[in-house]
Structures are given as C-alpha cells and as structure tokens.
Motif scaffolding. Structure first.
Motif, PDB file in Angstrom:
ATOM      1  N   ALA A  88      63.688  80.615 -23.724  1.00 40.88           N
ATOM      2  CA  ALA A  88      64.635  81.341 -22.874  1.00 40.88           C
ATOM      3  C   ALA A  88      65.845  81.846 -23.656  1.00 40.88           C
ATOM      4  O   ALA A  88      66.578  82.703 -23.182  1.00 40.88           O
ATOM      5  CB  ALA A  88      65.098  80.448 -21.733  1.00 40.88           C
ATOM      6  N   GLU A  89      66.049  81.318 -24.875  1.00 35.73           N
ATOM      7  CA  GLU A  89      67.209  81.699 -25.698  1.00 35.73           C
ATOM      8  C   GLU A  89      66.809  82.780 -26.692  1.00 35.73           C
ATOM      9  O   GLU A  89      65.972  82.566 -27.563  1.00 35.73           O
ATOM     10  CB  GLU A  89      67.751  80.475 -26.434  1.00 35.73           C
ATOM     11  CG  GLU A  89      68.966  80.762 -27.292  1.00 35.73           C
ATOM     12  CD  GLU A  89      70.106  81.348 -26.490  1.00 35.73           C
ATOM     13  OE1 GLU A  89      70.340  82.584 -26.608  1.00 35.73           O
ATOM     14  OE2 GLU A  89      70.734  80.579 -25.732  1.00 35.73           O
ATOM     15  N   ARG A  90      67.444  83.968 -26.523  1.00 38.11           N
ATOM     16  CA  ARG A  90      67.127  85.095 -27.406  1.00 38.11           C
ATOM     17  C   ARG A  90      68.352  85.612 -28.151  1.00 38.11           C
ATOM     18  O   ARG A  90      68.251  86.565 -28.908  1.00 38.11           O
ATOM     19  CB  ARG A  90      66.524  86.256 -26.599  1.00 38.11           C
ATOM     20  CG  ARG A  90      65.273  85.888 -25.819  1.00 38.11           C
ATOM     21  CD  ARG A  90      64.740  87.125 -25.088  1.00 38.11           C
ATOM     22  NE  ARG A  90      63.556  86.818 -24.327  1.00 38.11           N
ATOM     23  CZ  ARG A  90      63.549  86.395 -23.070  1.00 38.11           C
ATOM     24  NH1 ARG A  90      64.704  86.227 -22.430  1.00 38.11           N
ATOM     25  NH2 ARG A  90      62.425  86.145 -22.442  1.00 38.11           N
ATOM     26  N   ARG A  91      69.510  85.001 -27.916  1.00 37.17           N
ATOM     27  CA  ARG A  91      70.763  85.564 -28.433  1.00 37.17           C
ATOM     28  C   ARG A  91      71.188  84.977 -29.767  1.00 37.17           C
ATOM     29  O   ARG A  91      72.002  85.567 -30.477  1.00 37.17           O
ATOM     30  CB  ARG A  91      71.883  85.343 -27.411  1.00 37.17           C
ATOM     31  CG  ARG A  91      71.626  85.991 -26.070  1.00 37.17           C
ATOM     32  CD  ARG A  91      72.578  85.417 -25.027  1.00 37.17           C
ATOM     33  NE  ARG A  91      72.367  83.978 -24.863  1.00 37.17           N
ATOM     34  CZ  ARG A  91      73.140  83.179 -24.146  1.00 37.17           C
ATOM     35  NH1 ARG A  91      74.192  83.683 -23.530  1.00 37.17           N
ATOM     36  NH2 ARG A  91      72.884  81.884 -24.054  1.00 37.17           N
ATOM     37  N   ILE A  92      70.676  83.806 -30.123  1.00 38.76           N
ATOM     38  CA  ILE A  92      71.113  83.125 -31.346  1.00 38.76           C
ATOM     39  C   ILE A  92      69.905  82.788 -32.216  1.00 38.76           C
ATOM     40  O   ILE A  92      68.788  82.654 -31.713  1.00 38.76           O
ATOM     41  CB  ILE A  92      71.898  81.835 -31.016  1.00 38.76           C
ATOM     42  CG1 ILE A  92      71.001  80.860 -30.226  1.00 38.76           C
ATOM     43  CG2 ILE A  92      73.177  82.153 -30.261  1.00 38.76           C
ATOM     44  CD1 ILE A  92      71.630  79.508 -29.992  1.00 38.76           C
ATOM     45  N   PRO A  93      70.099  82.646 -33.530  1.00 35.50           N
ATOM     46  CA  PRO A  93      68.998  82.207 -34.404  1.00 35.50           C
ATOM     47  C   PRO A  93      68.568  80.789 -34.040  1.00 35.50           C
ATOM     48  O   PRO A  93      69.377  79.949 -33.648  1.00 35.50           O
ATOM     49  CB  PRO A  93      69.619  82.247 -35.807  1.00 35.50           C
ATOM     50  CG  PRO A  93      70.792  83.148 -35.686  1.00 35.50           C
ATOM     51  CD  PRO A  93      71.319  82.964 -34.297  1.00 35.50           C
ATOM     52  N   GLN A  94      67.273  80.529 -34.169  1.00 36.26           N
ATOM     53  CA  GLN A  94      66.727  79.204 -33.890  1.00 36.26           C
ATOM     54  C   GLN A  94      65.729  78.828 -34.984  1.00 36.26           C
ATOM     55  O   GLN A  94      65.173  79.700 -35.657  1.00 36.26           O
ATOM     56  CB  GLN A  94      66.019  79.167 -32.536  1.00 36.26           C
ATOM     57  CG  GLN A  94      66.919  79.440 -31.352  1.00 36.26           C
ATOM     58  CD  GLN A  94      66.184  79.258 -30.039  1.00 36.26           C
ATOM     59  OE1 GLN A  94      66.012  78.153 -29.534  1.00 36.26           O
ATOM     60  NE2 GLN A  94      65.737  80.373 -29.479  1.00 36.26           N
ATOM     61  N   ASP A  95      65.510  77.534 -35.140  1.00 37.22           N
ATOM     62  CA  ASP A  95      64.558  77.025 -36.122  1.00 37.22           C
ATOM     63  C   ASP A  95      63.544  76.126 -35.431  1.00 37.22           C
ATOM     64  O   ASP A  95      63.880  75.402 -34.481  1.00 37.22           O
ATOM     65  CB  ASP A  95      65.273  76.226 -37.214  1.00 37.22           C
ATOM     66  CG  ASP A  95      66.187  77.103 -38.053  1.00 37.22           C
ATOM     67  OD1 ASP A  95      65.745  78.179 -38.460  1.00 37.22           O
ATOM     68  OD2 ASP A  95      67.339  76.706 -38.279  1.00 37.22           O
ATOM     69  N   GLY A  96      62.320  76.162 -35.929  1.00 37.48           N
ATOM     70  CA  GLY A  96      61.271  75.299 -35.398  1.00 37.48           C
ATOM     71  C   GLY A  96      60.249  74.978 -36.464  1.00 37.48           C
ATOM     72  O   GLY A  96      60.379  75.395 -37.627  1.00 37.48           O
ATOM     73  N   ARG A  97      59.235  74.277 -36.063  1.00 37.45           N
ATOM     74  CA  ARG A  97      58.227  73.837 -37.028  1.00 37.45           C
ATOM     75  C   ARG A  97      56.863  73.774 -36.353  1.00 37.45           C
ATOM     76  O   ARG A  97      56.744  73.354 -35.196  1.00 37.45           O
ATOM     77  CB  ARG A  97      58.611  72.467 -37.586  1.00 37.45           C
ATOM     78  CG  ARG A  97      57.931  72.128 -38.906  1.00 37.45           C
ATOM     79  CD  ARG A  97      58.553  70.880 -39.513  1.00 37.45           C
ATOM     80  NE  ARG A  97      58.165  70.736 -40.903  1.00 37.45           N
ATOM     81  CZ  ARG A  97      59.011  70.550 -41.894  1.00 37.45           C
ATOM     82  NH1 ARG A  97      60.298  70.497 -41.665  1.00 37.45           N
ATOM     83  NH2 ARG A  97      58.585  70.404 -43.139  1.00 37.45           N
TER      84      ARG A  97
END
Length: 563
Positions: A250-259
């Motif tokens: 749901a979050e498209r405004r900030i950079p995110q990290d995953g694996r």
C-alpha cells in the motif's frame, strides 16, 4: 557402474591424486556406485575444470567450454530438456560433410549415445564439455521460453486475476492458489528472476517509463536490456514483487527494502529487493546472492602469488584493522568474506555487523543493522565489544563514531575488518583522518589496506592480437611496439568483446616507515610514494600486467580512473 581403474591411474600420472590413493578411491567408488570424477570433485581432490581436461585426454576427446560452441537450437529442441540435463549432452551442429558434432558431459553414458544415434542416423564427432555448463545452457533456454510465454499471456490477458482490492497493509486474492500461480503477471515475475541466473546477472532492474516497463540485467558490470512490456500491466507486477519480498504494497511514496529467498534448480538464492518511487511508478532493483556458492579462494578472486605473500603477513596479525577500499560493486564484501572464511576456526569468536548480511557463514555470528530499532553500525559495534570477540567485521565505516570505535577496538587486541570508499589504498589513511581519527591512532591500528577494482575479461573466442600504436605505447610506458589483445565482439559474448570480470588489487602493508610517515602528517602523494618504495604495486600497474598477458585490454586499463 563401471569404475575404470586405468582412469584413476591416469589421474595419478597427471598428479591430481597420489598413487597410494588409487586403491582407496577405487574401492570407495565401487561401494558408493558413483563415477570417479564425481567422487573426486565431492572429496575436493580436484575441481570440474581440473578433472575434465584429464578425462578428455584419457578418452581421446577434445575438451571445450559450452560457450565456445555455435549451437543450433533447432537440433536441441528435438529432445526433452529434462532428458538433455539428465544425460548431459547437446547436439551442436552439422559440418559441411554432414557430420554431427555432439557435446557430452559423460563420455561413458552409452544410453545417451544410443538415443542420439537413433535420432540422427549420421556420422558423429564428440567433444567433452563440463556437465554443469550443459545444465546452465538448458536452463537459459527454458527461462527465456518461460519469460517469452508469460509476457505474451500478460499482454493478451491484461492486468487482472492477481489482486481484487488493495487495502492498507492487506491484499485480498480472489482466485484459487492454482489460478494465482498460473496468472501471467505471477509467471512473468518468476521467469524474470529465474532467467537472470543462467545469464550470471548480478542485478535485475525493473523500470517504469511513460508507456513501457523495461527489464535490464547487469551482466559483467553492464546493464543489458532483456524485455519490455506495456505500462498497463505494471501494477500487477509491482504487487507480486512486493508480496514476494515482504514489502508493504500500500506504500508507494517512499523507498522500501525487502528480501526474497528462492530455490532455483536445487540452489538456494537470496534476492535483495529495493524500491524507488519515480514519476511513472516504483522502480525495482533486485540484487542476486547465491547462498551456497561462496567457495572462493584468494586465487579465484584474482590475487597473484606475490600479493598472497603480503596478505599472509596481514592475516597473521592478531590485532589491528584491515581495510578493503573501492567503489560500490567492486567485490569488497566478497573479498572480506573469503578472508573470514580462511581465518575462522573453533578457537576464535568471529562477529560481523553488516547492512545487509549478504552471505551466511557457519561458525560466525552475523548481526544485521536495523536503523529503525537504532541498531546502527556504531551501536552494534559497541555491543559487539561486550561479546568477547577475537575478530570483528564491520560492513562499512560510514561515520566518525564507527571509525573511532573500530580503530579503538583494533588497538585493544581485536582484529577488525571493514570497507571504505576511496580511490586507492593510501587514500584510506586520509579518509580516516578526515573522520577525526587522530594520526597516531591510525598509524598504530592500521595493518594493511587493499584497494580493489573489477575489470572485464576479454572474450577468448574473439579477442584479436595486434601491435600497440604510439598512443598506446606512451600509455603503457613502452619504447617499442608489443602485441596486445583487443576486444572484438562475437555471438559468444553478446557482441561486447568481453566475458566475465577479474579483480585487480593494490595492497599496502603498513611498514614502520609508513607508520612514521602517517604520524608526521605526510600528504597523500608522499604516502603513496613511500608505499610504492616499500613494495606496493598500484592498481594501474596491476591491471597493466593483465593487459600484457591478454586477459583484458587497454580500454579497461584506462577505465580504472574514470571514476
């Protein structure tokens, strides 16, 4: 299974094994029912690359790499791909006399030979190739076909079936599990990831633009366009990637990290996923990490015999700080891991603090940095010092606090490894002093600095020898023309002229003279000259040696200082 005693004798003749080992290996192979070459590789008597040329000599078969063959894919498609992988063979091409060239990985697989003879009633010549390369070639075909089919289905079906509605922090999937798995967008994401493996890509870039989405692979340091698809399908692709990597969809405004953790053809891989909001949507970059393939030695990493002598002196220290320097993506972490693997033993406590943990290693305590929980490099390092460590690895020295704690840990009896971003080895000294670490602490703590770069290897199939011109002679410091190799480009290297990369190093060992120069506040140019007088070979000269040997070319030598 037929175990050839004479083959073992030949391996002993080629000094791969000792004569006194022949009978024991022979009995083990009979008892376990495995081929000799498989047993020897499993027991680390030799690698596949070392074993196969000997096997080829024994059976009078030419040995060649799969990438050097011009394979007719229409011949390959006449067999089931699973059958080719099981029996390790590839029909290559017909010559002008109608003779079929066949690449085989198992010379004694008579079943495979009979199947080929049934399918092609003609004369055949055989060449020996590494079995693993046959697997990689077949996997690349399957991956490309899978991506192409998924892309076609996605364009036909449009963006549907995966997500019914997106709510804050939740996703409702409307179809059955089978429908989701078979959905074109799901299959496309899976294929894009899987296809990158046989191409030996280090990163996958998925980039939205005004009307299209581009997928590019980073191969040998350069980005290569793989596929494009309409932007209308991108929302489903984003959702699938975020679900797989545990990112908030749901979050498209900030950079995110995953694996993402995934097993591909029996090998475990980690994929580090990073998002970045752009004007046309979120861009994804996926770093590929093979969890099971970290078996590098110093020789594999490009260290020469002379360089290894200096590294032996550095690693023999029980305390002090050892730094790896160079730009992002030059293999600093890989080199550090190889050092840790070499010096790790049951009698020492090894702890690392990393962002992120790229490879997990047995017997080593690895800590993941977590800024949200205020677990920074500096805070983690403070905690580590209370864990009775002998050896500490700090993923990167980024700030003054981390630099000061790392240096003080080094002078209080700990062996510390870390990385810095500097242009060369002497630059690490100036960088530490810029971080307000005093001269005398740097001189006391620092054991050695290794600057590293990656340069492209010339494609062995198409590289072309030629004499140096006047400009090149001046660049190389030569008085007379010499023969060097240049990149050309062919089908085996994707017409780039290069295949793979090799590391070049600049190793500065902190001698007493250098320590004295640091405490006297000498300039970086003075430190560099002293280091060279003390035996340091700079990056330029290290790469120049590879140019003269035909491993790389002059354009790669010049690229060393482009940054």
């Amino acid at each position: 299974m037929d175990i050839n005693y004479e083959l073992l004798t030949y391996y002993a003749y080629k000094k791969i094994i000792k004569r006194k080992q022949i009978n024991a290996i022979y009995e083990d192979c009979k008892r376990l029912g495995v081929p000799i070459e498989t047993y020897m590789q499993a027991k680390a008597y030799c690698t596949e690359v070392e074993a196969l040329p000997v096997l080829g000599e024994f059976y009078c078969l030419p040995y060649i790499e799969v990438d050097m063959l011009d394979i007719d894919k229409s011949l390959v498609e006449r067999f089931e791909y699973a059958f080719l992988k099981k029996h390790k063979f590839l029909p290559v091409s017909f010559n002008r006399n109608g003779v079929l060239l066949v690449a085989i990985g198992r010379p004694l697989d008579m079943h495979a030979r009979s199947v080929i003879a049934t399918e092609f009633t003609c004369d055949m010549d055989f060449v020996l190739v590494p079995p693993t390369q046959i697997d990689i070639y077949v996997d690349s075909i399957v991956a490309v076909l899978s991506t192409t089919k998924a892309l076609g289905d996605l364009q036909d079906a449009g963006d549907r079936d995966v997500i019914n509605r997106v709510m804050t922090g939740s996703v409702t999937v409307i179809d059955s599990a089978d429908d989701v798995i078979n959905n074109p967008s799901v299959r496309l994401v899976d294929s894009i990831i899987r296809e990158a493996i046989p191409f030996k890509a280090s990163d996958i870039h998925i980039e939205p633009f005004e009307r299209t989405v581009k997928v590019r692979y980073r191969i040998d340091g350069d980005l290569q366009l793989r596929v494009e698809f309409p932007i209308e399908s991108y929302s489903a692709i984003c959702a699938r990637l975020k679900i797989m990597s545990g990112i908030n969809i749901a979050e498209r405004r900030i950079p995110q990290d995953g694996r993402i953790s995934m097993a591909i053809n029996g090998t475990e891989y980690d994929f580090r996923v990073a998002t970045l909001p752009t004007v046309y949507g979120e861009k994804f970059v996926i770093r590929i990490l093979d969890k099971t393939s970290f078996n590098f030695t110093r020789t594999d990493l490009g260290f020469t015999a002379d360089e290894n002598l200096v590294i032996d002196k550095i690693l023999a220290h029980s305390y002090g700080i050892v730094l790896l320097t160079g730009p992002t993506g030059c293999g600093k972490s890989t080199t550090l891991y190889s050092f840790l693997k070499e010096i790790n033993r049951p009698t020492v406590n090894v702890i690392t603090v990393e962002d992120p943990v790229e490879y997990t290693m047995n017997g080593i305590n690895q800590v993941q940095v977590n800024p949200k929980a205020d677990l920074t490099f500096a805070n983690a390092l403070r905690s580590i010092l209370r864990q009775d460590p002998d050896i500490i690895m700090v993923g990167e020295i980024r700030d003054e606090d981390t630099a000061e704690i790392a240096v003080r840990a080094a002078i209080t009896g700990h062996l510390v490894f870390s990385t810095l971003h500097t242009n060369d080895a002497p630059g690490a000294i100036i960088r530490l002093t810029d971080m307000n670490v005093t001269d005398y602490l740097v001189a006391d703590a620092l054991v050695g600095v290794i600057a590293q770069r990656l340069v492209k290897r010339l494609c062995p199939a198409c590289k072309k020898r030629g004499k140096t011109n006047e400009a090149e002679m001046k660049l190389l410091g030569l008085d007379e023309p010499v023969s060097v190799f240049r990149a050309q480009g062919c089908q085996f290297c994707g017409h780039t002229g290069y295949r793979g990369r090799v590391a070049v190093h600049e190793i500065m060992y902190m001698s007493e003279r250098l320590r004295s120069a640091v405490t006297q506040g000498r300039t970086i140019d003075e430190l560099r000259e002293i280091a060279k007088e003390e035996g340091m070979v700079n990056l330029w000269d290290s790469c120049k040696k590879l140019v003269m040997k035909g491993v790389t070319d002059i354009s790669e030598l010049m690229s060393l200082y482009d940054d």
